[in-house]
Design a protein around this motif. Structure first.
Motif, PDB file in Angstrom:
ATOM      1  N   VAL A  69      24.391   0.389  -1.403  1.00  0.00           N
ATOM      2  CA  VAL A  69      23.513  -0.774  -1.304  1.00  0.00           C
ATOM      3  C   VAL A  69      22.127  -0.287  -1.715  1.00  0.00           C
ATOM      4  CG1 VAL A  69      22.512  -2.528   0.203  1.00  0.00           C
ATOM      5  CG2 VAL A  69      24.867  -1.743   0.584  1.00  0.00           C
ATOM      6  N   LEU A  70      21.658  -0.717  -2.872  1.00  0.00           N
ATOM      7  CA  LEU A  70      20.370  -0.274  -3.394  1.00  0.00           C
ATOM      8  C   LEU A  70      19.318  -1.366  -3.191  1.00  0.00           C
ATOM      9  CD1 LEU A  70      21.453   1.433  -6.756  1.00  0.00           C
ATOM     10  CD2 LEU A  70      21.275   2.436  -4.461  1.00  0.00           C
ATOM     11  N   VAL A  71      18.180  -0.962  -2.667  1.00  0.00           N
ATOM     12  CA  VAL A  71      17.050  -1.863  -2.457  1.00  0.00           C
ATOM     13  C   VAL A  71      15.880  -1.333  -3.283  1.00  0.00           C
ATOM     14  CG1 VAL A  71      15.381  -2.739  -0.787  1.00  0.00           C
ATOM     15  CG2 VAL A  71      17.792  -2.499  -0.140  1.00  0.00           C
ATOM     16  N   HIS A  72      15.257  -2.206  -4.045  1.00  0.00           N
ATOM     17  CA  HIS A  72      14.180  -1.779  -4.937  1.00  0.00           C
ATOM     18  C   HIS A  72      12.811  -2.115  -4.347  1.00  0.00           C
ATOM     19  CE1 HIS A  72      17.726  -2.176  -7.596  1.00  0.00           C
ATOM     20  NE2 HIS A  72      17.251  -1.042  -8.073  1.00  0.00           N
ATOM     21  N   ARG A  73      11.943  -1.124  -4.368  1.00  0.00           N
ATOM     22  CA  ARG A  73      10.565  -1.294  -3.922  1.00  0.00           C
ATOM     23  C   ARG A  73       9.635  -0.614  -4.921  1.00  0.00           C
ATOM     24  NH1 ARG A  73      12.764  -4.500  -1.434  1.00  0.00           N
ATOM     25  NH2 ARG A  73      12.903  -4.819   0.825  1.00  0.00           N
ATOM     26  N   SER A  74       8.426  -1.103  -5.036  1.00  0.00           N
ATOM     27  CA  SER A  74       7.479  -0.513  -5.975  1.00  0.00           C
ATOM     28  C   SER A  74       7.112   0.902  -5.536  1.00  0.00           C
ATOM     29  CB  SER A  74       6.215  -1.363  -6.061  1.00  0.00           C
ATOM     30  OG  SER A  74       5.446  -1.236  -4.868  1.00  0.00           O
ATOM     31  N   SER A  75       6.718   1.708  -6.502  1.00  0.00           N
ATOM     32  CA  SER A  75       6.277   3.068  -6.179  1.00  0.00           C
ATOM     33  C   SER A  75       5.108   3.045  -5.207  1.00  0.00           C
ATOM     34  CB  SER A  75       5.881   3.806  -7.464  1.00  0.00           C
ATOM     35  OG  SER A  75       6.996   3.953  -8.321  1.00  0.00           O
ATOM     36  N   GLU A  76       4.213   2.058  -5.373  1.00  0.00           N
ATOM     37  CA  GLU A  76       3.061   1.954  -4.470  1.00  0.00           C
ATOM     38  C   GLU A  76       3.511   1.657  -3.039  1.00  0.00           C
ATOM     39  OE1 GLU A  76       1.700   1.249  -8.601  1.00  0.00           O
ATOM     40  OE2 GLU A  76       3.358   0.504  -7.389  1.00  0.00           O
ATOM     41  N   ASP A  77       4.469   0.746  -2.878  1.00  0.00           N
ATOM     42  CA  ASP A  77       4.961   0.421  -1.538  1.00  0.00           C
ATOM     43  C   ASP A  77       5.623   1.631  -0.886  1.00  0.00           C
ATOM     44  OD1 ASP A  77       4.047  -2.158  -1.698  1.00  0.00           O
ATOM     45  OD2 ASP A  77       6.004  -3.054  -2.152  1.00  0.00           O
ATOM     46  N   ILE A  78       6.421   2.344  -1.647  1.00  0.00           N
ATOM     47  CA  ILE A  78       7.076   3.539  -1.101  1.00  0.00           C
ATOM     48  C   ILE A  78       6.028   4.573  -0.705  1.00  0.00           C
ATOM     49  CG2 ILE A  78       8.633   5.458  -1.613  1.00  0.00           C
ATOM     50  CD1 ILE A  78      10.114   3.534  -3.526  1.00  0.00           C
ATOM     51  N   GLY A  79       5.033   4.773  -1.564  1.00  0.00           N
ATOM     52  CA  GLY A  79       3.993   5.758  -1.279  1.00  0.00           C
ATOM     53  C   GLY A  79       3.178   5.440  -0.045  1.00  0.00           C
ATOM     54  N   ARG A  80       3.030   4.161   0.265  1.00  0.00           N
ATOM     55  CA  ARG A  80       2.296   3.790   1.475  1.00  0.00           C
ATOM     56  C   ARG A  80       3.080   4.143   2.741  1.00  0.00           C
ATOM     57  NH1 ARG A  80      -0.037  -0.410  -1.818  1.00  0.00           N
ATOM     58  NH2 ARG A  80       1.854  -1.706  -1.691  1.00  0.00           N
ATOM     59  N   VAL A  81       4.399   4.152   2.651  1.00  0.00           N
ATOM     60  CA  VAL A  81       5.233   4.452   3.816  1.00  0.00           C
ATOM     61  C   VAL A  81       5.595   5.935   3.875  1.00  0.00           C
ATOM     62  CG1 VAL A  81       7.429   3.932   4.973  1.00  0.00           C
ATOM     63  CG2 VAL A  81       6.146   2.107   3.831  1.00  0.00           C
ATOM     64  N   VAL A  82       5.871   6.528   2.710  1.00  0.00           N
ATOM     65  CA  VAL A  82       6.213   7.957   2.634  1.00  0.00           C
ATOM     66  C   VAL A  82       5.120   8.632   1.802  1.00  0.00           C
ATOM     67  CG1 VAL A  82       7.997   9.652   2.095  1.00  0.00           C
ATOM     68  CG2 VAL A  82       8.650   7.293   2.642  1.00  0.00           C
ATOM     69  N   GLU A  83       4.127   9.155   2.469  1.00  0.00           N
ATOM     70  CA  GLU A  83       2.906   9.608   1.795  1.00  0.00           C
ATOM     71  C   GLU A  83       3.176  10.668   0.736  1.00  0.00           C
ATOM     72  OE1 GLU A  83      -1.521  11.394   2.944  1.00  0.00           O
ATOM     73  OE2 GLU A  83      -0.103  10.828   4.513  1.00  0.00           O
ATOM     74  N   TRP A  84       4.074  11.623   1.030  1.00  0.00           N
ATOM     75  CA  TRP A  84       4.288  12.729   0.086  1.00  0.00           C
ATOM     76  C   TRP A  84       4.960  12.282  -1.205  1.00  0.00           C
ATOM     77  CZ3 TRP A  84       9.252  13.898  -1.412  1.00  0.00           C
ATOM     78  CH2 TRP A  84      10.289  13.528  -0.561  1.00  0.00           C
ATOM     79  N   MET A  85       5.598  11.115  -1.198  1.00  0.00           N
ATOM     80  CA  MET A  85       6.221  10.600  -2.424  1.00  0.00           C
ATOM     81  C   MET A  85       5.220   9.896  -3.340  1.00  0.00           C
ATOM     82  SD  MET A  85       9.908   8.952  -1.396  1.00  0.00           S
ATOM     83  CE  MET A  85      11.219   9.889  -0.607  1.00  0.00           C
ATOM     84  N   ASP A  86       4.058   9.596  -2.843  1.00  0.00           N
ATOM     85  CA  ASP A  86       3.129   8.727  -3.549  1.00  0.00           C
ATOM     86  C   ASP A  86       2.784   9.250  -4.942  1.00  0.00           C
ATOM     87  OD1 ASP A  86       1.325   6.511  -3.818  1.00  0.00           O
ATOM     88  OD2 ASP A  86      -0.320   7.883  -3.374  1.00  0.00           O
ATOM     89  N   VAL A  87       2.209  10.456  -5.026  1.00  0.00           N
ATOM     90  CA  VAL A  87       1.775  10.979  -6.319  1.00  0.00           C
ATOM     91  C   VAL A  87       2.963  11.259  -7.223  1.00  0.00           C
ATOM     92  CG1 VAL A  87       0.657  12.929  -7.463  1.00  0.00           C
ATOM     93  CG2 VAL A  87      -0.394  11.914  -5.447  1.00  0.00           C
ATOM     94  N   VAL A  88       4.039  11.798  -6.662  1.00  0.00           N
ATOM     95  CA  VAL A  88       5.222  12.108  -7.469  1.00  0.00           C
ATOM     96  C   VAL A  88       5.753  10.854  -8.152  1.00  0.00           C
ATOM     97  CG1 VAL A  88       7.568  13.002  -7.443  1.00  0.00           C
ATOM     98  CG2 VAL A  88       5.835  14.049  -5.981  1.00  0.00           C
ATOM     99  N   LEU A  89       5.843   9.759  -7.414  1.00  0.00           N
ATOM    100  CA  LEU A  89       6.361   8.519  -7.993  1.00  0.00           C
ATOM    101  C   LEU A  89       5.370   7.896  -8.965  1.00  0.00           C
ATOM    102  CD1 LEU A  89       8.066   6.829  -4.900  1.00  0.00           C
ATOM    103  CD2 LEU A  89       9.199   7.888  -6.870  1.00  0.00           C
TER     104      LEU A  89
END
Length: 335
Positions: free
Chosen positions: A248-268
């Motif tokens: 089950v895949l759910v799509h979210r923007s890179s910005e939204d993910i980065g706000r919740v998982v800080e370390w993913m922000d720049v990488v994404l």
């Protein structure tokens, strides 16, 4: 090709260990310098293993002098050059002592989004916010300047995203697989259709070793990347099918993910969300006939089997698991 006297700086990582094995198989004389032995990726029989801090010029000189004296190397390959000071040590120690110095860089050095696809080795490089490729650009520039001014025999190799059986090419790692097996949603950045490049380490090594001792590669930058085109949704599907489930895949923007998982922000934002396609014509010129043996599907089957073989390998990051619940809308944000 006759046997080469090769020195690998590093030799226990995903890429370097595969290259060590491939170099031994090709009949080369291989010495590795590492900080210590790896239980997960030990050097194969026939490899001379030296222990030293390769970023300390005196320590590196000392361990090499003690075993090899003042002899030259046909090839020195650095897998652990991450800063200007790292490269400065190698320029100091190996100037006049090798016929080819191979620096492992990264395809993340290119400016994103790319002005033109496929990306050629001459494409614009820029990584103002992402420290890892920014430092690699500095290293490349120092080495190329040394080549222009003193003839230092550098070859720059740029891999994209390389994995082996011990690594999953997902930022969420095994946590994503556990969620898939529990029929819980897994978050994918963007709409899942951006193109990415995955290459198995053994395929990388099979392309890499023929570059060693090749005078036509000196002074060049070369992509060592996969020819397989694949989207991020397809990558997640390949992992899921290897794990025996439909995800089950759910799509979210890179910005939204980065706000919740800080370390993913720049990488994404600076890397993973951008479509990439690499021109491999230079690799084709230097290593005629090269073709990968792994597809992403076969690589993921091997990787999932490795994780499944030992429960201790199947670790879940609880904070990331909770963050995915928040992003998927199945848990309320904290605070």
């Amino acid at each position: 090709m006759s046997a080469l006297r090769t020195l690998f700086i590093g030799g226990t990582g995903v890429i370097s260990s595969a290259c060590v094995r491939a170099a031994v198989t090709a009949g080369h004389e291989v010495t590795v310098v590492t900080r210590g032995r790896s239980r997960q990726r030990p050097p194969p029989d026939g490899v001379r293993a030296l222990e030293a801090d390769a970023r300390d010029a005196e320590a590196l000189r000392g361990v090499l002098r003690g075993v090899l004296g003042d002899e030259r190397f046909d090839v020195v390959a650095s897998f652990i050059g991450y800063s200007a000071s790292d490269v400065a040590v190698d320029l100091e120690v190996f100037a006049g002592r090798t016929d080819q110095y191979v620096f492992i860089s990264t395809c993340s050095v290119y400016a994103h989004p790319a002005a033109v696809l496929p990306l050629r080795e001459s494409a614009a490089r820029s990584a103002p916010l992402f420290e890892y490729p920014a430092n690699k650009i500095v290293c490349e520039d120092l080495l190329l300047a040394a080549h222009r001014t003193t003839g230092f025999p550098v070859t720059i190799v740029r891999p994209a995203h390389v994995y082996d059986r011990t690594t999953l090419p997902l930022l969420a790692g095994w946590t994503a697989v556990e969620r898939m097996r529990q029929c819980r949603p897994v978050v994918v950045h963007g709409d899942g259709t951006s193109l990415w490049n995955l290459m198995h380490a053994d395929d990388f090594a099979r392309a890499f070793v023929p570059l060693l001792g090749n005078p036509r590669a000196v002074g060049e930058a070369v992509h060592v990347t996969s020819s397989e085109l694949i989207t991020w949704d397809q990558i997640h599907l390949a992992v899921a099918r290897a794990a025996g489930v439909e995800p089950v895949l759910v799509h979210r923007s890179s910005e939204d993910i980065g706000r919740v998982v800080e370390w993913m922000d720049v990488v994404l934002r600076e890397d993973f969300r951008h479509s990439v396609l690499y021109d491999r014509s230079r690799l084709g010129d230097l290593v005629p006939g090269f073709a990968e043996q792994y597809t992403v599907a076969s690589g993921m089957r091997e990787t999932v089997e490795w994780f499944d073989a030992d429960p201790a390998r199947r670790t879940v990051d609880e904070s990331l698991d909770e963050a995915f619940d928040v992003l998927a809308g199945t848990r309320a944000p904290v605070g």
